[in-house]
Design a protein around this motif. Structure first.
Motif, short mmCIF file in Angstrom:
data_model
loop_
_atom_site.label_atom_id
_atom_site.label_comp_id
_atom_site.label_asym_id
_atom_site.label_seq_id
_atom_site.Cartn_x
_atom_site.Cartn_y
_atom_site.Cartn_z
N PRO A 1 0.30 -0.80 -0.20
CA PRO A 1 0.04 -0.03 -0.03
C PRO A 1 1.10 1.46 0.29
O PRO A 1 1.85 1.22 0.85
N GLY A 2 0.18 2.50 -1.28
CA GLY A 2 1.37 3.65 -0.87
C GLY A 2 2.22 3.41 -1.65
O GLY A 2 3.06 4.38 -2.21
N ALA A 3 2.73 2.44 -2.08
CA ALA A 3 4.30 1.95 -3.35
C ALA A 3 3.60 1.99 -4.50
O ALA A 3 2.95 1.79 -5.37
N SER A 4 4.96 2.16 -5.20
CA SER A 4 4.81 2.27 -6.31
C SER A 4 6.16 1.00 -7.20
O SER A 4 6.74 0.30 -7.43
N TRP A 5 5.34 0.94 -8.32
CA TRP A 5 5.98 -0.15 -9.44
C TRP A 5 6.19 0.35 -10.72
O TRP A 5 5.53 0.35 -11.46
N THR A 6 7.60 0.37 -11.16
CA THR A 6 7.64 1.16 -12.57
C THR A 6 8.46 0.01 -13.38
O THR A 6 9.46 -0.85 -13.05
N PHE A 7 8.63 -0.34 -14.56
CA PHE A 7 9.24 -0.76 -15.67
C PHE A 7 8.96 0.10 -16.73
O PHE A 7 8.41 0.81 -16.99
N MET A 8 9.82 -0.51 -17.94
CA MET A 8 10.21 0.07 -19.48
C MET A 8 10.05 -1.58 -20.50
O MET A 8 10.43 -2.07 -20.39
N VAL A 9 9.76 -0.41 -21.02
CA VAL A 9 9.41 -1.29 -22.35
C VAL A 9 9.75 -0.30 -23.49
O VAL A 9 9.51 0.81 -23.72
N ASP A 10 10.83 -0.93 -24.37
CA ASP A 10 11.22 -0.51 -25.49
C ASP A 10 10.96 -1.75 -26.26
O ASP A 10 10.27 -2.44 -26.16
N GLY A 11 11.10 -0.69 -27.47
CA GLY A 11 10.48 -1.32 -29.10
C GLY A 11 9.65 -0.76 -29.57
O GLY A 11 8.76 -2.21 -29.48
N LEU A 12 8.74 0.25 -29.83
CA LEU A 12 8.26 0.67 -30.60
C LEU A 12 7.69 0.88 -31.87
O LEU A 12 8.63 0.97 -32.10
N HIS A 13 6.43 0.48 -32.15
CA HIS A 13 6.72 0.68 -33.61
C HIS A 13 6.74 1.85 -34.14
O HIS A 13 6.29 2.35 -35.94
N ARG A 14 6.90 3.27 -33.64
CA ARG A 14 6.72 4.25 -33.92
C ARG A 14 6.92 5.13 -32.61
O ARG A 14 6.46 4.75 -31.39
N PRO A 15 7.82 5.93 -33.01
CA PRO A 15 8.24 7.32 -31.82
C PRO A 15 6.30 8.48 -31.20
O PRO A 15 6.12 8.27 -32.08
N ALA A 16 6.61 8.01 -29.53
CA ALA A 16 5.69 9.14 -29.29
C ALA A 16 6.00 9.91 -29.55
O ALA A 16 6.78 11.09 -29.61
N VAL A 17 4.26 11.58 -30.24
CA VAL A 17 5.36 13.21 -30.58
C VAL A 17 4.25 13.79 -29.99
O VAL A 17 4.20 14.71 -30.10
N HIS A 18 2.69 12.81 -28.84
CA HIS A 18 2.09 13.42 -28.48
C HIS A 18 2.04 13.18 -27.19
O HIS A 18 1.74 11.69 -27.21
#
Length: 640
Positions: free
Chosen positions: A79-96
């Motif tokens: 409770p009150g904690a957070s979990w961070t994960f990363m995902v690389d390898g997208l089909h296009r860059p995010a621009v907005h």
């Protein structure tokens, strides 16, 4: 465990040597309970690919825009904690900021699904630019509120606007009904404004005389003003309603901004549309729109003298039209959810979402549009974009074909009706039988877009058909399918409309066929050369889901580029059309694709004022267009 409350935050980060970058997700547990053995699912138009690299999580599955990841084995989120994960390898860059997660939920160890709050996509590594002002300060050189602007105008402004325009007497019942139709339209769109018309004399009003004239072409009108009388001469019912709409606009403008707009004292307006096809498309598959919203949009189209409502009723995400012969299409095929055959997509999450239009709904909407001079052109998108259909009618798939033998551009596996399965044509014929009873339009739009190259090539039945009929690859099969669909439509007294890819692989018979050029403007010219009638609806100018500025904080899609209102307004759809091909160019159309439209505010921000710009492109001669005048008028547009 009912007390769980979760927030999923997401950001995009650049990666050296990899233009697509990656996502960082942080799940915050604001509940009273620790959780373990859980997964988090989110929907995003920026998808992960097969070359993904995942840090501090385990990839579970992806289906088009649906993604699911699991926490590491043995991980406990307190409770009150957070979990961070990363995902690389997208089909296009995010621009907005709208390129990240649109919705999310957590699935707990007991199988319960709990919604997550989701915010905008944040940006790492460079400033997150705020959205700019999209319209300049407007300026009018002629003080009249008219949108779209007419063909010719020669007016002198007067003093106070009349209280109302009242009928001079001697009108036919049909004329009086038209006046009341536009009066009711005005009241729905401007519910706190004073009405423009009266059927009987009113103090402070001005007389309105109506007169039909065979000298005026269909949809044309002439307005003549004197201090005591306004005369509306019209060519047909459409011309009468357009002329009445112009009068309602003139009077409304003179009331809402007396310093800018006036009601004419004397002079005349000669008016007629530039093109016969002045359309607006609405995708109701990605996001469902209640009947009241559909009729409200049709009202807005009529106010801006648009005369086609192109209703996109099926796609991969859902089937929305009741077909009594196939009731599962609007139960199973219209429902998305974590435990449904169709997984959540584009904004929906833990709770199932559904929605469809009954045949009674459709009849009411078509009748409403007809009273306003708007033709409803329905679209059932085939053979591609058929995930929802194939989820219901599994017999329309070749069981010998590998389940992931091809993917659409949106990431859906095996999403196209197979031309080699004879039951496919029985299904299409049955759907058409019910549609022709609901829609009087001469056209039924059959989609035909974005069939992935490679579709059906792993199907033994399709390969046998190719050999038997001498067909060349996916697009030869598609042309075979489309020709048979065209025959089904012809047998039912309807003409085929479709997206420009209908012409692929040999296309269909061009005579009477209407194709919409969406991929790029040059496509329209090529279609016209091949003998097709063409409606211009290029994504680079007329797709109203496209982002309006390059700033990170401006919402919208960007695959067709950046489309500010100034570009939509200035764009000339005829472009480089050779003179001899211009008769094939039937008109213009705005398209409202709804992947990004998660709420009414997003809809209004992206659709307006660009819908008004397309309306003027369809009506107003090029020489009469004025960007600063448009900027002065557009903010007053009614919205959804």
């Amino acid at each position: 465990m009912t007390s769980a409350l979760f927030v999923l935050e997401n950001s995009w980060h650049p990666i050296a040597g990899d233009l697509t970058g990656g996502f960082t997700f942080t799940l915050h547990n604001l509940s009273d309970d620790a959780i373990s053995s859980f997964t988090v699912a989110y929907t995003s138009l920026t998808r992960v690919t097969g070359q993904r690299q995942v840090t501090n999580a385990r990839f579970v599955r992806r289906n088009a825009n649906f993604h699911e990841f699991a926490a590491p084995e043995g991980f406990v989120l307190a409770p009150g904690a957070s979990w961070t994960f990363m995902v690389d390898g997208l089909h296009r860059p995010a621009v907005h900021r709208t390129d990240g997660a649109k919705s999310a939920y957590v699935t707990l160890a007991d199988g319960a699904h709990v919604a997550c709050a989701v915010g905008d996509l944040m940006l790492e590594g460079r400033p997150s630019e705020p959205a700019p002002k999209l319209l300049p300060e407007g300026k009018v050189t002629e003080p009249y509120f008219l949108q779209p602007w007419p063909q010719t105008l020669a007016l002198s402004e007067g003093g106070d606007a009349p209280v109302a325009l009242y009928l001079a007497g001697g009108e036919t019942r049909e004329e009086i009904l038209s006046v009341q139709t536009i009066q009711s339209l005005f009241q729905r769109l401007h519910s706190v404004a004073h009405v423009p018309f009266a059927l009987s004399p009113v103090p402070g009003g001005r007389r309105l005389a109506l007169a039909a004239s065979p000298e005026l072409r269909p949809s044309a009108s002439r307005l003549e003003f004197t201090p005591d009388l306004v005369t509306l001469t019209y060519g047909d019912r459409a011309g009468l309603q357009y002329g009445l709409t112009s009068l309602a606009q003139l009077l409304h403008g003179a009331r809402i901004d007396r310093d800018t707009f006036a009601f004419p004292a004397q002079g005349s307006i000669e008016d007629a549309p530039r093109y016969d096809w002045r359309g607006c498309h609405l995708d109701v598959s990605r996001q469902f729109f209640p009947v009241a919203d559909v009729t409200r949009l049709i009202d807005i189209l009529a106010w801006f003298k648009l005369n086609i409502f192109h209703w996109h009723l099926s796609d991969d995400e859902a089937w929305r039209l009741e077909i009594k012969a196939y009731p599962e299409l609007t139960t199973v095929g219209a429902t998305r959810g974590p435990d449904e055959i169709l997984l959540p997509q584009l904004g929906n999450g833990a709770e199932p979402v559904s929605g469809f239009y009954s045949q009674e709904d459709v009849r009411a909407i078509v009748a409403h549009a007809g009273r306003l001079g708007v033709d409803v052109v329905p679209e059932i998108d085939i053979p591609g974009h058929s995930t929802a259909t194939l989820a219901v009618l599994k017999e329309l798939s070749d069981g010998q074909e590998a389940p992931d033998s091809y993917h659409s551009v949106q990431g859906y596996p095996n999403n196209a009706l197979n031309p080699a399965i004879e039951e496919t044509y029985d299904f299409v014929a049955t759907v058409f039988d019910e549609m022709v009873e609901l829609f009087p339009s001469p056209y039924i739009h059959i989609g035909g877009d974005e069939v992935a190259n490679g579709s059906w090539l792993a199907s033994p039945r399709a390969r046998a058909l190719m050999e038997r009929e001498g067909l060349d690859g996916t697009f030869g099969l598609q042309s075979y399918f489309m020709k048979r669909v065209q025959e089904l439509l012809s047998a039912r007294g309807r003409k085929l409309a479709g997206w420009n890819e209908v012409a692929h692989g040999g296309g269909v018979a061009a005579d009477g066929t209407l194709l919409m050029a969406w991929e790029k403007p040059e496509v329209g010219i090529e279609l016209a050369r091949e003998g097709y009638d063409v409606v211009m609806t290029p994504g680079q100018a007329y797709y109203l889901d496209m982002v309006q500025d390059t700033a990170w904080q401006e919402p919208g899609a960007s695959w067709a580029g950046t489309v500010p209102p100034s570009h939509t307004y200035a764009y000339e759809a005829e472009g480089a059309f050779p003179e001899e091909l211009r008769p094939r160019m039937k008109g213009v159309q705005a398209c409202i694709w709804c992947e990004h439209f998660l709420n009414r505010d997003y809809f209004n921000h992206l659709v307006f004022p660009r819908l008004c710009a397309v309306a003027e492109a369809g009506w107003t001669p090029k020489a009469n267009k004025d960007w600063l005048r448009f900027a002065a008028l557009a903010p007053h547009a009614p919205k959804l």
